[in-house]
Design an enzyme around this catalytic site. Structure first.
Site, mmCIF file in Angstrom:
data_model
loop_
_atom_site.group_PDB
_atom_site.id
_atom_site.type_symbol
_atom_site.label_atom_id
_atom_site.label_comp_id
_atom_site.label_asym_id
_atom_site.label_seq_id
_atom_site.Cartn_x
_atom_site.Cartn_y
_atom_site.Cartn_z
ATOM 1 N N ASP A 1 0.890 -1.159 0.000
ATOM 2 C CA ASP A 1 0.000 0.000 0.000
ATOM 3 C C ASP A 1 0.929 1.209 0.000
ATOM 4 O O ASP A 1 1.529 1.532 1.027
ATOM 5 C CB ASP A 1 -0.903 0.003 1.223
ATOM 6 C CG ASP A 1 -1.857 1.183 1.228
ATOM 7 O OD1 ASP A 1 -2.276 1.624 0.143
ATOM 8 O OD2 ASP A 1 -2.171 1.686 2.328
ATOM 9 N N GLU B 1 -1.136 -1.146 -5.014
ATOM 10 C CA GLU B 1 -2.366 -0.421 -5.308
ATOM 11 C C GLU B 1 -2.114 0.648 -6.353
ATOM 12 O O GLU B 1 -1.112 1.364 -6.287
ATOM 13 C CB GLU B 1 -2.905 0.220 -4.026
ATOM 14 C CG GLU B 1 -4.277 0.831 -4.203
ATOM 15 C CD GLU B 1 -4.860 1.313 -2.896
ATOM 16 O OE1 GLU B 1 -5.786 0.668 -2.399
ATOM 17 O OE2 GLU B 1 -4.376 2.332 -2.377
ATOM 18 N N ASP C 1 -2.626 1.003 6.779
ATOM 19 C CA ASP C 1 -1.819 0.763 5.578
ATOM 20 C C ASP C 1 -1.327 -0.689 5.517
ATOM 21 O O ASP C 1 -1.184 -1.252 4.434
ATOM 22 C CB ASP C 1 -0.612 1.710 5.548
ATOM 23 C CG ASP C 1 -1.003 3.135 5.826
ATOM 24 O OD1 ASP C 1 -1.131 3.907 4.859
ATOM 25 O OD2 ASP C 1 -1.201 3.476 7.001
#
Length: 167
Positions: A7, A67, A140
């Site tokens: 992330d 991501e 996260d």
């Protein structure tokens, strides 16, 4: 297959390694890379890059899932996250890892079955998939594990399609 989920962030980069054996997913290691505020931006990017390289060397993943950048109203934040994302992808590519990118909606769909699921639903399903006692913090980290799970599910689907098509 060992998957590294990322992330991306500038202050906090969540990471999560999972092993996929058949349909079984096992957490290997997870945590965050944190950079200090008020540090030279170039140094922060260097710290992220070096930390990702170290993690790849230590845990030897076979793929990196990250991501895709989501643009919100704060363009300055989006730019710094894009830079952190770039050095992370660079580290993976230099280490010979294939990189897969997923939108937040794709991750939610893979984890919860609904692309507009709430963050708490995704976190709880991630905890359940990996049989964890609690949802990893900060958020996260849980997000990074969810991205790794998304890739595990996507690669399973790809394997099935390739099997049917004889590839």
């Amino acid at each position: 297959m060992r998957i590294l989920g990322i992330d991306p962030g500038y202050a906090i980069v969540g990471f999560g390694f999972i092993d996929k054996n058949g349909s079984r997913l096992t957490p290997v290691q997870y945590g965050s890379i944190q950079t200090e505020a008020h540090t030279d931006p170039s140094q922060r990017l260097k710290d992220i890059y070096e930390s990702v390289v170290h993690l790849i060397d230590k845990y030897q993943p076979e793929a990196l899932a990250i991501e895709k950048l989501f643009f919100n109203r704060n363009v300055t934040t989006a730019m710094t996250v894009a830079e952190a994302r770039g050095v992370t992808i660079l580290a993976a590519v230099q280490k010979g890892l294939p990189v897969a990118e997923y939108t937040p909606m794709q991750v939610k769909q893979a984890i919860v079955g609904y692309g507009k699921a709430e963050k708490k639903q995704v976190q709880e399903m991630t905890r359940m998939f990996l049989n964890l006692a609690q949802v990893p913090k900060p958020d996260d980290v849980a997000d990074a594990l969810a991205i790794a799970i998304c890739h595990a599910h996507s690669s399973t689907l790809t394997d099935k399609i390739n099997g049917v098509l004889g590839r």
